[in-house]
Design a protein around this motif. Structure first.
Motif, PDB file in Angstrom:
ATOM      1  N   LYS A 241       0.842  -1.204   0.000  1.00  0.00           N
ATOM      2  CA  LYS A 241       0.000   0.000   0.000  1.00  0.00           C
ATOM      3  C   LYS A 241       0.878   1.256   0.000  1.00  0.00           C
ATOM      4  CE  LYS A 241      -3.758   2.024   2.657  1.00  0.00           C
ATOM      5  NZ  LYS A 241      -4.799   1.728   3.630  1.00  0.00           N
ATOM      6  N   SER A 242       0.646   2.160  -0.941  1.00  0.00           N
ATOM      7  CA  SER A 242       1.401   3.414  -0.978  1.00  0.00           C
ATOM      8  C   SER A 242       0.456   4.594  -0.912  1.00  0.00           C
ATOM      9  CB  SER A 242       2.165   3.550  -2.298  1.00  0.00           C
ATOM     10  OG  SER A 242       3.309   2.788  -2.289  1.00  0.00           O
ATOM     11  N   LYS A 243       0.804   5.534  -0.038  1.00  0.00           N
ATOM     12  CA  LYS A 243      -0.009   6.744   0.066  1.00  0.00           C
ATOM     13  C   LYS A 243       0.669   7.862  -0.710  1.00  0.00           C
ATOM     14  CE  LYS A 243      -1.870   7.997   4.036  1.00  0.00           C
ATOM     15  NZ  LYS A 243      -2.091   8.130   5.493  1.00  0.00           N
ATOM     16  N   GLY A 351       0.312   4.472 -14.693  1.00  0.00           N
ATOM     17  CA  GLY A 351       1.099   4.178 -15.897  1.00  0.00           C
ATOM     18  C   GLY A 351       1.886   5.385 -16.370  1.00  0.00           C
ATOM     19  N   ALA A 352       1.964   6.406 -15.497  1.00  0.00           N
ATOM     20  CA  ALA A 352       2.733   7.602 -15.852  1.00  0.00           C
ATOM     21  C   ALA A 352       3.390   8.146 -14.582  1.00  0.00           C
ATOM     22  CB  ALA A 352       1.821   8.658 -16.448  1.00  0.00           C
ATOM     23  N   VAL A 353       4.608   8.667 -14.723  1.00  0.00           N
ATOM     24  CA  VAL A 353       5.272   9.219 -13.532  1.00  0.00           C
ATOM     25  C   VAL A 353       5.802  10.619 -13.806  1.00  0.00           C
ATOM     26  CG1 VAL A 353       5.967   6.924 -12.772  1.00  0.00           C
ATOM     27  CG2 VAL A 353       7.592   8.310 -14.022  1.00  0.00           C
ATOM     28  N   GLN A 361      16.403   8.301  -7.201  1.00  0.00           N
ATOM     29  CA  GLN A 361      17.659   7.832  -7.761  1.00  0.00           C
ATOM     30  C   GLN A 361      17.517   7.402  -9.223  1.00  0.00           C
ATOM     31  OE1 GLN A 361      20.502   8.350  -6.510  1.00  0.00           O
ATOM     32  NE2 GLN A 361      21.695   7.220  -8.065  1.00  0.00           N
ATOM     33  N   ARG A 362      16.422   6.752  -9.534  1.00  0.00           N
ATOM     34  CA  ARG A 362      16.231   6.289 -10.909  1.00  0.00           C
ATOM     35  C   ARG A 362      16.115   7.494 -11.853  1.00  0.00           C
ATOM     36  NH1 ARG A 362      11.092   2.680 -11.349  1.00  0.00           N
ATOM     37  NH2 ARG A 362      10.205   4.753 -11.062  1.00  0.00           N
ATOM     38  N   ASP A 363      15.361   8.503 -11.407  1.00  0.00           N
ATOM     39  CA  ASP A 363      15.212   9.715 -12.221  1.00  0.00           C
ATOM     40  C   ASP A 363      16.548  10.448 -12.332  1.00  0.00           C
ATOM     41  OD1 ASP A 363      12.577   9.017 -12.248  1.00  0.00           O
ATOM     42  OD2 ASP A 363      11.915  10.560 -10.829  1.00  0.00           O
TER      43      ASP A 363
HETATM   44  C1  ANZ Z   1       7.700  11.352  -8.095  1.00  0.00           C
HETATM   45  C2  ANZ Z   1       8.712  10.989  -7.103  1.00  0.00           C
HETATM   46  C3  ANZ Z   1       9.625  11.810  -6.521  1.00  0.00           C
HETATM   47  C4  ANZ Z   1       8.617   9.658  -6.729  1.00  0.00           C
HETATM   48  C5  ANZ Z   1      10.491  11.275  -5.585  1.00  0.00           C
HETATM   49  C6  ANZ Z   1       9.457   9.082  -5.820  1.00  0.00           C
HETATM   50  C7  ANZ Z   1      10.393   9.905  -5.253  1.00  0.00           C
HETATM   51  P1  ANZ Z   1       5.969   3.057  -4.384  1.00  0.00           P
HETATM   52  O1  ANZ Z   1       6.422   3.708  -3.127  1.00  0.00           O
HETATM   53  O2  ANZ Z   1       6.624   1.788  -4.667  1.00  0.00           O
HETATM   54  O3  ANZ Z   1       4.466   3.034  -4.516  1.00  0.00           O
HETATM   55  N1  ANZ Z   1       5.947   5.309  -9.961  1.00  0.00           N
HETATM   56  C8  ANZ Z   1       4.635   5.553  -9.927  1.00  0.00           C
HETATM   57  N2  ANZ Z   1       3.966   4.833 -10.843  1.00  0.00           N
HETATM   58  C9  ANZ Z   1       4.889   4.111 -11.480  1.00  0.00           C
HETATM   59  C10 ANZ Z   1       4.825   3.190 -12.551  1.00  0.00           C
HETATM   60  N3  ANZ Z   1       3.667   2.895 -13.147  1.00  0.00           N
HETATM   61  N4  ANZ Z   1       5.967   2.604 -12.966  1.00  0.00           N
HETATM   62  C11 ANZ Z   1       7.140   2.922 -12.382  1.00  0.00           C
HETATM   63  N5  ANZ Z   1       7.262   3.792 -11.385  1.00  0.00           N
HETATM   64  C12 ANZ Z   1       6.153   4.407 -10.934  1.00  0.00           C
HETATM   65  O4  ANZ Z   1       6.472   3.983  -5.598  1.00  0.00           O
HETATM   66  C13 ANZ Z   1       5.755   5.079  -6.037  1.00  0.00           C
HETATM   67  C14 ANZ Z   1       6.714   5.923  -6.845  1.00  0.00           C
HETATM   68  O5  ANZ Z   1       7.153   5.143  -7.968  1.00  0.00           O
HETATM   69  C15 ANZ Z   1       6.046   7.163  -7.386  1.00  0.00           C
HETATM   70  O6  ANZ Z   1       6.492   8.327  -6.691  1.00  0.00           O
HETATM   71  C16 ANZ Z   1       6.689   7.306  -8.766  1.00  0.00           C
HETATM   72  O7  ANZ Z   1       7.844   8.083  -8.533  1.00  0.00           O
HETATM   73  C17 ANZ Z   1       7.027   5.890  -9.162  1.00  0.00           C
HETATM   74  F1  ANZ Z   1      11.390  12.042  -5.036  1.00  0.00           F
HETATM   75  O8  ANZ Z   1       6.834  10.186  -8.150  1.00  0.00           O
HETATM   76  B1  ANZ Z   1       7.501   9.022  -7.507  1.00  0.00           B
END
Ligand code: ANZ
Length: 833
Positions: A241-243, A351-353, A361-363
């Motif tokens: 679960k992610s908030k 399906g979008a980030v 780190q990935r970004d």
């Molecule tokens: C911007 C961001 C900034 C994020 C940041 C993280 C850190 P968990 O915690 O595992 O739920 N994400 C969201 N949807 C995705 C997808 N369909 N495929 C790949 N990656 C996706 O991970 C949620 C985070 O994973 C989201 O938060 C998004 O990156 C990425 F400093 O958004 B984050």
């Protein structure tokens, strides 16, 4: 003494001098069976206990892992039975699955024949091991009598919208023209023909487990301290679960918008690009007819062929390609490029980030590779803000906002809520929750499984079969030769009469169910004895469920154990059971290892239980497994350990013989005789009760046997000595039931030892009269002292000084101080005269 010894004259009427398991084991198994010793009925007057071991796949033979698992369960069952519980202890077979089809291809046999003959063979083996199963309740999931109910549940679930069809990506082998399970894809190649596996979109059946995500997660709390913490954690992570927030980025050129899911709305001002999944529905619109179209489509095809597992674990090079389009960040109006990224999953979040290089780190790596702007928007409370030009990695922790307009100075935690509120107010997003858990894809294009009871009509609609038609029986007229495609689809019998019933052009669904479906509810079926008008009786469920103790391997921590929990909730919502969780306590037993590796066919280090039973007997096999390690730990195979277990049983045999034929009826029993007796009962009882420390319980019994042996030559033949043997046998009986019955009978009893009441102990007999004190001279150990617990300080000091050994260190010295620590020691401080 809790048990009175029977008259000496009937001792050893039948006992042989040598322990001979091959003779006694079949004899007792036959007697138990003839008298229905292990059959139980629902009996509301008695407290119930349901102990269950994960049922085996009928692959042909029982292996040592099974012996271990089932021996643990059998001790629990027998112990609880002796404690007065009405014990349900059933066994069955998880009988559908791929291996039967593989064996069919290899041996040119039919999966049904192969499976049923394996079931017979394995049942024979389990019976030889003396497990106390109520075999009348046996379940084989490949029989129509069992899967009929599954088909009924599925029709009801379909009507409730909890079972549905959806297009989804599957592993597909063109050469074999078949869908492959993830396990059948080896390094991206088909396990059968070694050709590359493609990802194909096909219509599949799904169970809506995501509708239960929150309940499955929350109810884990009720299992705390009852299930291993490790399993609870794995399930929590699996549900994942992610908030966070969903945020809408406009794409003005196209009059469209793209919504992202992020766990970090506090980083919104740091977004420098957007990445969407290659399968995202807007890809077409973004690049159609532009100079970027070709590159993006080529990229999508390449990404689509990344193995699904790798895609999930991120085990591939992360790449992206520009779409030529820009999205607008709602919070600051900034335009950011839209990329297609192979690491963005279509079935997670939206399906979008939104990409934030300085804080993910990935970004960060992505932006470095493609030379995209990096903006710091979170500063570390202790180390300040990172410089985007010199930073070597992203700062991923939470902190304080900077470069974030009106939100500057807020902590990440507060900013997350404030930004979500701002987004809601400006119609650009809202707070949101996402789960990692996906709906359960249950359709398989394979033969040996439960047919899905649905009809495809000529107009393309899908309807359930008439319930009166159930079971939809898996057709026998199939040839399984590995030639590809679903074998069921080639059956003629299967489609016969379907058009008459359901209209022209109607065809039966030919997919079968994932075999994890059968194992999701078998524990409920056991509660009633193979009812044929309902899956199980509600009164039986109310009485027996939940399973009090479930025992199995840690490899089932997520799939099986999560699906079974889910199914219980589904059946509750269909009105079949009144229960939220099926398994109250869970024990995950360790592996059996030999020469440092898991015992397995592929390692070539297997010991066949049959060999063990032939050579040493089932009791030795059981005792070895239970004694060699605590249940949760790995068990290291040892030939010596097996020999040792056998020798121990032979010793018990001789002890009973000696003690009962002894000629010292009037001997004085040693002072601690009664103490040792009650101490052993207490230790074994406590080790078995809920703690399952079988190894230490057995060690205590072994110690007691040593003690009794040391006394046998002086008090053998004494009535009380003979009486304690009764207790010894009862304590041993859950572990080694056959030898125990034989000795019990030899001790003159009628009836089964294994059905006798568990011995009780007397706490007052455990209070010691005397203790041992250490005596030191100038802090050095010089002797010890047996003294009454009631002795005064003066008595203790006098006795210490009178001790002969101590005296040698006192002579010629002047005593300057006497220290007494009650219950522990005396220290005499002296100096030279
Ligand atoms: C911007 C961001 C900034 C994020 C940041 C993280 C850190 P968990 O915690 O595992 O739920 N994400 C969201 N949807 C995705 C997808 N369909 N495929 C790949 N990656 C996706 O991970 C949620 C985070 O994973 C989201 O938060 C998004 O990156 C990425 F400093 O958004 B984050």
């Amino acid at each position: 003494m809790c048990l009175k010894a029977p008259p000496s004259s009937i001792y050893l009427t039948t006992m042989q001098e040598r322990y001979n398991p091959s003779e006694i084991e079949p004899k007792w198994q036959a007697r138990w069976e003839a008298q229905g010793a292990d059959s139980v009925q629902n009996d509301p007057k008695k407290p119930k206990y349901y102990v269950l071991e994960m049922f085996p796949y009928p692959s042909g033979r029982i292996h040592m892992g099974h012996v271990r698992n089932y021996s643990i369960g059998d001790v629990v069952a027998r112990f609880k039975r002796m404690q007065g519980f009405n014990v349900l202890h059933p066994m069955g077979y998880d009988a559908f699955g791929m291996p039967a089809e593989n064996a069919a291809i290899k041996n040119k046999s039919h999966p049904k024949a192969w499976t049923l003959s394996n079931i017979d063979e394995m049942t024979e083996q389990l019976k030889r091991l003396g497990y106390s199963y109520d075999w009348r309740r046996m379940v084989a999931t490949c029989t129509p009598a069992y899967y009929k109910w599954e088909q009924k549940f599925f029709i009801e679930l379909f009507r409730k919208g909890l079972l549905y069809r959806k297009k989804s990506l599957v592993n597909f082998c063109e050469t074999c023209a078949t869908v492959l399970a993830n396990e059948q894809v080896v390094d991206g190649l088909c396990w059968r023909c070694d050709n590359a596996v493609l990802q194909k979109t096909l219509e599949q059946w799904f169970l809506k487990i995501t509708a239960y995500a929150d309940e499955l997660l929350n109810d884990l709390d009720s299992l705390k301290n009852q299930w291993p913490e490790r399993v609870l954690t794995m399930q929590r992570e699996w549900i994942g679960k992610s908030k966070g927030a969903r945020i809408k980025f406009a794409v003005p050129e196209l009059n469209e918008s793209i919504t992202v899911f992020t766990t970090r709305p506090d980083t919104l001002f740091g977004v420098s690009f957007m990445a969407i999944a290659p399968e995202h529905p807007l890809v077409e619109k973004l690049v159609g007819g532009t100079e970027h179209e070709q590159a993006v489509k080529a990229f999508r095809d390449k990404a689509g062929n990344i193995n699904r597992d790798d895609r999930l674990t991120g085990n591939f090079t992360k790449e992206g390609v520009f779409t030529g389009r820009y999205a607008v960040n709602p919070i600051n109006g900034k335009k950011v490029p839209i990329l297609v990224g192979n690491y963005v999953l279509m079935d997670y979040g939206t399906g979008a980030v939104m990409a934030v290089p300085m804080h993910d780190q990935r970004d960060f790596e992505f932006a470095s590779k493609y030379d995209i702007e990096k903006i710091t928007v979170i500063k570390s409370v202790t180390e300040g803000a990172a410089d985007p030009h010199s930073a070597k990695e992203a700062f991923v922790d939470e902190g304080v906002l900077i470069n974030s307009g009106e939100f500057d100075g807020l902590s990440s935690e507060v900013a997350k809520d404030k930004i979500a509120a701002w987004l809601t107010a400006h119609d650009a997003g809202e707070a949101a929750i996402t789960y990692r858990l996906r709906d359960w894809g249950i359709s398989r294009q394979r033969y040996w499984g439960t047919p899905l009871p649905f009809i495809h009509k000529a107009d393309g609609s899908v309807v359930p079969v008439d319930e009166a038609e159930l079971p939809v029986v898996l057709p026998d007229d199939v040839v399984i030769d590995g030639s590809g495609g679903s074998p069921v689809a080639k059956s003629i019998a299967f489609q016969t009469g379907v058009e008459d019933r359901y209209g022209k052009g109607a065809r039966r669904e030919t997919d079968t169910m994932d075999t994890f479906v059968e194992s999701s509810w078998y524990y409920l079926r056991y509660c009633s004895i193979n009812t044929d008008d309902k899956p199980f009786d509600p009164a039986d469920i109310a009485y027996w469920m939940p399973v009090d103790q479930y025992i199995g391997g840690i490899e089932h921590a997520v799939l099986h154990l999560l699906y079974a929990r889910f199914f219980t909730k589904l059946l509750r919502d269909l009105g079949y059971v009144n229960l939220a969780e099926p398994f109250k306590n869970l024990l995950t037993q360790g592996m059996v290892i030999k020469d440092g590796a898991k015992m397995s066919k592929s390692k070539g280090n297997v010991v066949d239980p049959n060999y063990l039973i032939d050579r040493y007997g089932a009791d030795t096999a059981r005792l070895f497994c239970l004694f060699a390690a605590p249940p949760e730990k790995d068990l290291e195979w040892s030939d010596k350990g097996v020999e040792g277990a056998f020798r121990f049983l032979s010793r018990v045999w001789r002890l009973v013989h000696e003690a009962t034929t002894g000629v010292h009826p009037d001997a004085a029993l040693p002072a601690d005789f009664s103490f040792q007796h009650h101490k052993t009962i207490k230790k074994v009882t406590e080790d078995l009760d809920g703690r399952f420390h079988f190894n230490t319980a057995i060690a205590a019994i072994m110690e007691y046997v040593n003690y009794l042996q040391s006394q046998a030559s002086v008090c053998g033949g004494h009535d009380e000595f003979k009486a304690v043997l009764n207790t010894l046998i009862l304590l041993l009986s859950p572990f080694v039931p056959h030898a125990s019955e034989e000795l019990w009978e030899a001790l003159g009893h009628k009836g089964f030892a294994t059905q006798h009441a568990w011995p009780s102990y007397d706490e007052t007999k455990l209070v010691k009269e005397e203790i041992t004190l250490v005596v030191q001279v100038n802090g050095k150990l010089r002797g010890d002292l047996q003294i009454s617990l009631k002795a005064s300080k003066d008595d203790v000091l006098i006795a210490a000084k009178a001790n002969a050994k101590v005296q040698t260190y006192l002579s010629g010295k002047i005593l300057v101080k006497e220290i007494y620590v009650p219950g522990k020691l005396v220290n005499l401080v002296v100096k030279d005269a």
